[in-house]
Design a protein around this motif. Structure first.
Motif: not given
Length: 104
Positions: A78-98
Motif C-alpha cells: 500500500g506504499t509508494r516508495w521512491c528511490e532518492a538521494a540527498l541533494d547535498r550528498a548524492p552518494e547517500t541514496r536509498g528509498y523513502v515513502s512518497w
C-alpha cells in the motif's frame, strides 16, 4: 482494419488511465526532481532505507525540510516508495515513502 484501430485506441486509453492512476509520483527513472521531506511528526524522522519497504535497513533518518533528488518510484503493497538521494550528498541514496515528500 477498424477493429484493429479500435483495439489500439482502447489499449492506448487503458495505458493512459493506468498512468493517471500512478501519476501521484511524477518521478521517472533518471529524472532527479527535487523534493523535500514534509509531514513527519515532531520528534520523528523519515527513514531512508536500503530498499523499497519497511523490511529494509534504515540508512539514515531525515527530518522535515531535508531536500532530496527523487529518481524513480514503485508501488510496494500500500506504499509508494521512491528511490532518492540527498541533494547535498548524492552518494547517500536509498528509498523513502512518497507520502512524506513535496515538491521543492
Amino acid at each position: 482494419m477498424r477493429a484493429t484501430i479500435g483495439t489500439v485506441m482502447m489499449r492506448g486509453a487503458a495505458a493512459l488511465a493506468l498512468a493517471a492512476t500512478l501519476g501521484g509520483c511524477a518521478a521517472n527513472p533518471g529524472w532527479g526532481g527535487r523534493y523535500e521531506v514534509h509531514g513527519v511528526e515532531e520528534g520523528d524522522m523519515l527513514k531512508l532505507r536500503g530498499g523499497p519497504g519497511t523490511g529494509f535497513d534504515v540508512i539514515i533518518g531525515l527530518p522535515n525540510g531535508t531536500v532530496l533528488r527523487v529518481y524513480d518510484c514503485t508501488q510496494t503493497g500500500g506504499t509508494r516508495w521512491c528511490e532518492a538521494a540527498l541533494d547535498r550528498a548524492p552518494e547517500t541514496r536509498g528509498y523513502v515513502s512518497w507520502a512524506y515528500l513535496r515538491e521543492h
